[in-house]
Design an enzyme around this catalytic site. Structure first.
Site, short mmCIF file in Angstrom:
data_model
loop_
_atom_site.label_atom_id
_atom_site.label_comp_id
_atom_site.label_asym_id
_atom_site.label_seq_id
_atom_site.Cartn_x
_atom_site.Cartn_y
_atom_site.Cartn_z
N ASN A 1 0.83 -1.21 0.00
CA ASN A 1 0.00 0.00 0.00
C ASN A 1 0.86 1.26 0.00
O ASN A 1 1.91 1.32 0.64
CB ASN A 1 -1.01 0.00 1.14
CG ASN A 1 -0.44 -0.30 2.51
OD1 ASN A 1 0.54 -1.03 2.63
ND2 ASN A 1 -1.04 0.25 3.53
N GLU B 1 0.43 5.13 0.75
CA GLU B 1 -0.46 6.18 1.28
C GLU B 1 0.02 7.56 0.84
O GLU B 1 1.13 7.72 0.33
CB GLU B 1 -0.49 6.07 2.81
CG GLU B 1 -1.11 4.77 3.26
CD GLU B 1 -1.33 4.67 4.77
OE1 GLU B 1 -0.80 5.51 5.52
OE2 GLU B 1 -2.04 3.73 5.18
N CYS C 1 -4.26 0.85 -2.50
CA CYS C 1 -4.13 -0.42 -1.77
C CYS C 1 -3.05 -1.31 -2.39
O CYS C 1 -2.79 -1.24 -3.60
CB CYS C 1 -5.45 -1.18 -1.79
SG CYS C 1 -6.75 -0.43 -0.82
N GLU D 1 -3.17 -4.46 -3.09
CA GLU D 1 -3.67 -5.37 -4.12
C GLU D 1 -3.74 -4.68 -5.47
O GLU D 1 -3.40 -5.25 -6.51
CB GLU D 1 -5.07 -5.88 -3.75
CG GLU D 1 -5.12 -6.68 -2.46
CD GLU D 1 -5.35 -5.80 -1.23
OE1 GLU D 1 -4.93 -4.63 -1.22
OE2 GLU D 1 -5.95 -6.31 -0.26
N CYS E 1 -10.26 -5.02 0.54
CA CYS E 1 -11.42 -4.13 0.54
C CYS E 1 -12.27 -4.37 -0.71
O CYS E 1 -11.84 -5.03 -1.66
CB CYS E 1 -10.97 -2.67 0.63
SG CYS E 1 -10.32 -2.01 -0.92
N CYS F 1 -10.76 -3.36 -4.15
CA CYS F 1 -9.75 -4.31 -4.65
C CYS F 1 -10.41 -5.60 -5.14
O CYS F 1 -9.94 -6.21 -6.11
CB CYS F 1 -8.72 -4.61 -3.57
SG CYS F 1 -7.67 -3.17 -3.24
N1 THU Z 1 -5.38 -1.28 2.42
C1 THU Z 1 -4.87 -2.10 1.47
O1 THU Z 1 -3.71 -1.96 1.06
N2 THU Z 1 -5.66 -3.08 0.97
C2 THU Z 1 -6.94 -3.30 1.34
O2 THU Z 1 -7.60 -4.18 0.78
C3 THU Z 1 -7.54 -2.50 2.41
C4 THU Z 1 -6.72 -1.40 2.95
C5 THU Z 1 -4.53 -0.20 2.95
C6 THU Z 1 -4.96 1.19 2.57
C7 THU Z 1 -4.38 2.01 3.68
O3 THU Z 1 -3.05 2.31 3.38
C8 THU Z 1 -4.39 1.07 4.89
O4 THU Z 1 -4.55 -0.24 4.36
C9 THU Z 1 -5.49 1.35 5.89
O5 THU Z 1 -6.72 1.41 5.28
#
Ligand code: THU
Length: 132
Positions: free
Chosen positions: A45, A47, A56, A58, A87, A90
């Site tokens: 991920n 940010e 994300c 994925e 999520c 994704c």
């Molecule tokens: N996140 C992912 O990388 N994948 C997911 O399927 C859900 C959330 C990340 C996004 C963010 O950087 C952190 O998790 C918290 O939401």
């Protein structure tokens, strides 16, 4: 997927988690995709200070795989603290390329205990572009 590929996919998801840029949530996510041809493509991920721009793990993995020419996948492994499922966004992105897909949910602290799910289970009733 062979047992060797499965072990390698899990190891890649766990290792890639450490590359995450997650200074805001501090929630590290590592994803690893096993392509039809047996290659492993990873993502973590990413940010952003403008929170909504976060990508994300994925979707990073899928974007990398697609731009490397891959279109078909055997499995997706996702490593988090706690073994959380991808999520909804994704799941929908995965469904663009996979009618069904094996998803391995890995608790990074207990990588020996992997929970298996399928994309069809995780995303019933996915959106499909209406035929014209
Ligand atoms: N996140 C992912 O990388 N994948 C997911 O399927 C859900 C959330 C990340 C996004 C963010 O950087 C952190 O998790 C918290 O939401």
């Amino acid at each position: 997927m062979t047992e060797l590929e499965r072990t390698s996919l899990i190891a890649h998801a766990c290792a890639t988690r450490q590359t995450a840029h997650a200074p805001y949530s501090k929630f590290l996510v590592g994803a690893a995709l096993l392509t039809e041809s047996g290659e492993i493509i990873v993502g973590s991920n990413v940010e952003n200070a403008s929170y909504g721009l976060t990508i994300c793990a994925e979707r990073v993995a899928f974007g990398t795989a697609i731009t490397s020419g891959h279109r078909r996948f055997q499995a997706l492994a996702v490593a988090t603290a706690g073994g959380h499922a991808p999520c909804g966004a994704c799941r929908q992105v995965a469904s663009e390329f996979c009618d069904d897909l094996l998803v391995l949910l890995i608790d990074a602290d207990r990588p020996d205990r992997v929970v298996e799910a399928t994309l069809a289970e995780l995303l019933p009733g996915r959106f499909v572009f209406p035929a014209s």
